[in-house]
Motif scaffolding. Structure first.
Motif, PDB file in Angstrom:
ATOM      1  N   THR A 118     -24.073 -28.851   2.583  1.00 20.23           N
ATOM      2  CA  THR A 118     -24.474 -27.637   1.885  1.00 20.23           C
ATOM      3  C   THR A 118     -24.069 -27.726   0.421  1.00 20.23           C
ATOM      4  O   THR A 118     -23.257 -28.572   0.033  1.00 20.23           O
ATOM      5  CB  THR A 118     -23.822 -26.408   2.538  1.00 20.23           C
ATOM      6  N   LYS A 121     -23.231 -22.913  -3.428  1.00 15.41           N
ATOM      7  CA  LYS A 121     -23.603 -21.547  -3.070  1.00 15.41           C
ATOM      8  C   LYS A 121     -23.434 -21.322  -1.566  1.00 15.41           C
ATOM      9  O   LYS A 121     -22.931 -20.281  -1.130  1.00 15.41           O
ATOM     10  CB  LYS A 121     -25.047 -21.254  -3.476  1.00 15.41           C
ATOM     11  N   GLY A 122     -23.845 -22.316  -0.771  1.00 12.93           N
ATOM     12  CA  GLY A 122     -23.692 -22.191   0.672  1.00 12.93           C
ATOM     13  C   GLY A 122     -22.235 -22.110   1.084  1.00 12.93           C
ATOM     14  O   GLY A 122     -21.864 -21.336   1.976  1.00 12.93           O
ATOM     15  N   ILE A 123     -21.389 -22.900   0.421  1.00 15.41           N
ATOM     16  CA  ILE A 123     -19.956 -22.865   0.731  1.00 15.41           C
ATOM     17  C   ILE A 123     -19.355 -21.522   0.328  1.00 15.41           C
ATOM     18  O   ILE A 123     -18.543 -20.943   1.057  1.00 15.41           O
ATOM     19  CB  ILE A 123     -19.230 -24.022   0.016  1.00 15.41           C
ATOM     20  N   ASP A 125     -20.946 -18.621   0.098  1.00 14.38           N
ATOM     21  CA  ASP A 125     -21.440 -17.589   1.017  1.00 14.38           C
ATOM     22  C   ASP A 125     -20.698 -17.648   2.350  1.00 14.38           C
ATOM     23  O   ASP A 125     -20.322 -16.610   2.912  1.00 14.38           O
ATOM     24  CB  ASP A 125     -22.943 -17.761   1.248  1.00 14.38           C
ATOM     25  N   LEU A 126     -20.491 -18.859   2.867  1.00 10.23           N
ATOM     26  CA  LEU A 126     -19.790 -19.010   4.143  1.00 10.23           C
ATOM     27  C   LEU A 126     -18.337 -18.570   4.021  1.00 10.23           C
ATOM     28  O   LEU A 126     -17.808 -17.876   4.904  1.00 10.23           O
ATOM     29  CB  LEU A 126     -19.859 -20.470   4.599  1.00 10.23           C
ATOM     30  N   THR A 127     -17.692 -18.946   2.926  1.00 10.22           N
ATOM     31  CA  THR A 127     -16.292 -18.568   2.722  1.00 10.22           C
ATOM     32  C   THR A 127     -16.144 -17.058   2.605  1.00 10.22           C
ATOM     33  O   THR A 127     -15.231 -16.458   3.179  1.00 10.22           O
ATOM     34  CB  THR A 127     -15.736 -19.247   1.457  1.00 10.22           C
ATOM     35  N   GLU A 128     -17.063 -16.430   1.878  1.00 11.70           N
ATOM     36  CA  GLU A 128     -17.014 -14.969   1.734  1.00 11.70           C
ATOM     37  C   GLU A 128     -17.247 -14.286   3.074  1.00 11.70           C
ATOM     38  O   GLU A 128     -16.607 -13.280   3.396  1.00 11.70           O
ATOM     39  CB  GLU A 128     -18.059 -14.516   0.722  1.00 11.70           C
ATOM     40  N   PHE A 129     -18.147 -14.832   3.884  1.00 10.76           N
ATOM     41  CA  PHE A 129     -18.442 -14.238   5.190  1.00 10.76           C
ATOM     42  C   PHE A 129     -17.250 -14.356   6.139  1.00 10.76           C
ATOM     43  O   PHE A 129     -16.905 -13.410   6.846  1.00 10.76           O
ATOM     44  CB  PHE A 129     -19.663 -14.922   5.802  1.00 10.76           C
ATOM     45  N   LEU A 130     -16.580 -15.511   6.141  1.00 13.03           N
ATOM     46  CA  LEU A 130     -15.457 -15.727   7.051  1.00 13.03           C
ATOM     47  C   LEU A 130     -14.180 -15.056   6.560  1.00 13.03           C
ATOM     48  O   LEU A 130     -13.320 -14.691   7.366  1.00 13.03           O
ATOM     49  CB  LEU A 130     -15.212 -17.230   7.225  1.00 13.03           C
ATOM     50  N   SER A 131     -14.037 -14.912   5.244  1.00  9.98           N
ATOM     51  CA  SER A 131     -12.862 -14.280   4.629  1.00  9.98           C
ATOM     52  C   SER A 131     -11.545 -14.848   5.151  1.00  9.98           C
ATOM     53  O   SER A 131     -10.700 -14.123   5.681  1.00  9.98           O
ATOM     54  CB  SER A 131     -12.901 -12.758   4.865  1.00  9.98           C
TER      55      SER A 131
END
Length: 227
Positions: A118, A121-123, A125-131
Motif C-alpha cells: 500500500t 495514504k493507505g497506511i 488511513d489504516l492507522t487512523e482506523f485502528l487507532s
C-alpha cells in the motif's frame, strides 16, 4: 490452485457461473518442476523472490540469463544490492555472485510497475482506523519511513518508531489480567481494607460469572487503585 478458494471475493456474475465454469481453472498453468528448466520450447515462469536475491528465481536465472532468447520481467521495486536492482539499474553483461561465480547476462530485461504494498495514504488511513497506542514501521527505505513517521505523529498524534535491523524498541504497556477469585476472598479483601484506615488502595470488582467449582466465581477486571 489457491485462487479457486477465493470465489467468495468475486463478482456476483462469477459466483453464479462458478459451478459451470471456474474462471481460475487455467488449462495451461501447472506447477513448475525443476526438470522443466532445460526443456526446449517457450514457457512463462512465475518464480520468487522477485528481486532474484536467492531461491528458485536465482536458480533459474543462472540457467536462462545467458540466452538472448529469454526475457526476465521484474515486478516493481528491488532492494539495492540484489540482482534485480542491478538489472534495473542498467544492462549489465555480467553479474558476479562471489569471487568465483559469475553470470553472463544476454537475456532481455523488462521492468513491470507492480507492487502489492500500500502507499502512504493507505497506511495513514489504516492507522487512523485502528487507532493503536504505538506504531512501528518495519519495512521500507529509511527516508520514506522517516517522512511517514513524522506524518503519523503530527497528524494522528501517535508515537511512531522505525527501528533499524537488530535495533530494540522499548514501549511501555498496560497489561490486563483475568483472574479467578471466590466471593469469600473478595469480601475478606474489602473488609480488611475497611478496617485498615492506613491502607491507600481500593478494590474494584467487575461482574461475577459462575465458575466450574462450586462457590468460585470469575471476577474480570479486579483493579487496585491508589486513592
Amino acid at each position: 490452485m489457491y485462487y479457486k478458494m477465493l470465489i467468495g471475493w468475486t463478482s456476483q456474475k462469477i459466483k453464479d457461473s462458478y459451478t459451470v465454469h471456474n474462471p481460475f481453472d487455467f488449462k495451461h498453468v501447472c506447477d513448475f518442476q525443476r526438470s522443466f528448466i532445460n526443456d526446449p520450447g517457450p514457457c512463462v515462469l512465475f518464480a520468487t523472490p522477485g528481486m532474484i536475491s536467492g531461491g528458485f528465481s536465482l536458480e533459474v536465472f543462472k540457467r536462462w540469463a545467458p540466452s538472448e532468447k529469454n526475457l526476465v520481467t521484474l515486478p516493481g521495486y528491488c532492494v539495492a544490492g540484489t540482482i534485480g536492482h542491478k538489472l534495473m539499474s542498467g544492462k549489465p553483461t555480467r553479474i558476479d555472485l562471489d569471487k568465483e561465480t559469475h553470470i553472463d547476462v544476454r537475456c532481455q530485461i523488462h521492468q513491470l510497475s507492480f507492487s502489492p504494498h500500500t502507499d502512504s495514504k493507505g497506511i495513514m488511513d489504516l492507522t487512523e482506523f485502528l487507532s493503536p497506542s504505538h506504531v512501528i514501521l518495519v519495512h521500507g527505505e529509511k527516508p520514506q519511513m522517516s517522512f511517514l513517521k513524522e506524518r503519523i505523529e503530527s497528524e494522528l498524534g501517535m508515537p511512531c518508531y522505525y527501528p533499524a535491523n537488530n535495533e530494540t524498541v522499548s514501549i511501555p504497556t498496560t497489561k490486563n489480567l483475568k483472574i479467578s477469585a471466590t466471593d469469600k476472598f473478595i469480601a475478606s479483601c474489602s473488609t480488611s481494607q475497611a478496617r485498615d484506615s492506613t491502607q491507600k488502595s481500593n478494590l474494584i470488582c467487575g461482574n461475577h460469572l459462575s465458575g466450574a467449582n462450586g462457590d468460585e466465581k470469575l471476577a474480570e477486571g479486579i483493579l487496585l487503585m491508589e486513592k
